[in-house]
Design a protein around this motif. Structure first.
Motif, short mmCIF file in Angstrom:
data_model
loop_
_atom_site.label_atom_id
_atom_site.label_comp_id
_atom_site.label_asym_id
_atom_site.label_seq_id
_atom_site.Cartn_x
_atom_site.Cartn_y
_atom_site.Cartn_z
N CYS A 145 -0.02 4.30 -4.04
CA CYS A 145 0.49 4.41 -2.68
C CYS A 145 0.18 5.78 -2.11
CB CYS A 145 2.00 4.14 -2.63
SG CYS A 145 2.99 5.32 -3.57
N CYS A 165 0.81 -1.23 0.00
CA CYS A 165 0.00 0.00 0.00
C CYS A 165 0.84 1.27 0.00
CB CYS A 165 -0.93 0.01 1.21
SG CYS A 165 -2.15 -1.32 1.21
N ASN A 166 2.01 1.23 0.62
CA ASN A 166 2.83 2.44 0.75
C ASN A 166 4.24 2.16 0.29
OD1 ASN A 166 0.94 4.30 2.27
ND2 ASN A 166 0.95 2.54 3.63
#
Length: 268
Positions: free
Chosen positions: A216, A34-35
């Motif tokens: 992200c 996600c990041n």
């Protein structure tokens, strides 16, 4: 994840780094990451330049605050004339937009019936499809004195222009953004530096996307954009009818106003 791409000196400035990052981010997305964070040791001019190439989409609340700062305050008669923001009028009129300030919209935070000078509230049409009407928040271009849409500045007991509900719409917009871009939907802080003629932005919600797909999180981001560059590189996107409440500070005085704006695409 933290990611970094290193290139041999013979391979730089050929678009190879961009293609590697795009493929790497695609794979990470499929893996459920996600990041993604990329750390740059400064000075590193080429890496910084690459990361600044992505277009920025200002949407929702951020678009309305950007419009409040870069179009609302610009067209207040005191700023327009005495701060010489009139120099940006030519670039602004190239945009297919309409700008109005309307204190008569019901149930909005910026609405009022009578201003602090006793003048009845009146809708002001500033720009109509890119054509400047000569009307400004606080007065007319041909009348340097303030004569409507006013509030009393309590520190010095003088009358200054009062923005109410700023409305910006477009009749011609770009529906799609292809490839990678940064979407900023919410701002923590945004204001004009009148001395440097800069727009200063701190984000709350910012994301890297590709073809509308989330890649992200990027927040927080801090941006400093010179106004001459801003107006030359901004273009309207989708219309948005929601009016967002804004706490505006002018001359150390806070006032509640509203703003509704089309989204904006800023090409770095």
């Amino acid at each position: 994840v933290e990611l970094t791409v290193y290139l041999h000196p013979d391979a730089v400035s050929r678009g190879i780094g961009r293609r590697l990052y795009e493929e790497l981010l695609r794979i990470l997305t499929e893996q459920g990451i996600c990041n993604a964070y990329s750390l740059i040791t400064r000075p590193n001019e080429k890496s910084e330049k690459y990361l600044k190439k992505f277009p920025i989409l200002f949407s929702n609340q951020s678009a309305s605050i950007i419009s409040h700062e870069c179009f609302g305050h610009i067209f207040e008669i005191d700023n327009f004339i005495f701060r010489r923001y009139d120099v940006y009028l030519t670039e602004i009129c190239k945009l297919p937009i309409s700008i109005s300030d309307n204190p008569l919209i019901k149930n909005c935070v910026g609405s009022y019936i009578v201003d602090d000078a006793g003048f009845s509230a009146k809708k002001i049409i500033i720009l109509k499809d890119g054509v400047f009407t000569g009307k400004l928040i606080g007065g007319d271009l041909n009348n340097n004195g303030v004569n409507r849409s006013l509030r009393r500045e309590f520190h010095y007991e003088k009358l200054i222009p009062r923005m109410s509900n700023l409305i910006i719409t477009t009749t011609s917009y770009n529906k799609n953004i292809s490839g990678f871009y940064i979407e900023i939907s919410k701002l923590d802080k945004c204001y004009l530096n009148h001395t440097k003629k800069q727009l200063l932005i701190n984000t709350t919600s910012a994301y890297l996307k590709k073809d509308k797909d989330y890649i992200c999180n990027l927040s927080p981001i801090k941006l400093e954009i010179n106004l001459d560059k801003f107006y030359k590189n901004i273009s309207p996107n989708f219309n948005n009818n929601e009016i967002y409440p804004i706490v505006c500070q002018k001359n150390r005085q806070l006032i509640d106003v509203g703003a509704s704006s089309c989204s904006w695409i800023y090409n770095n």
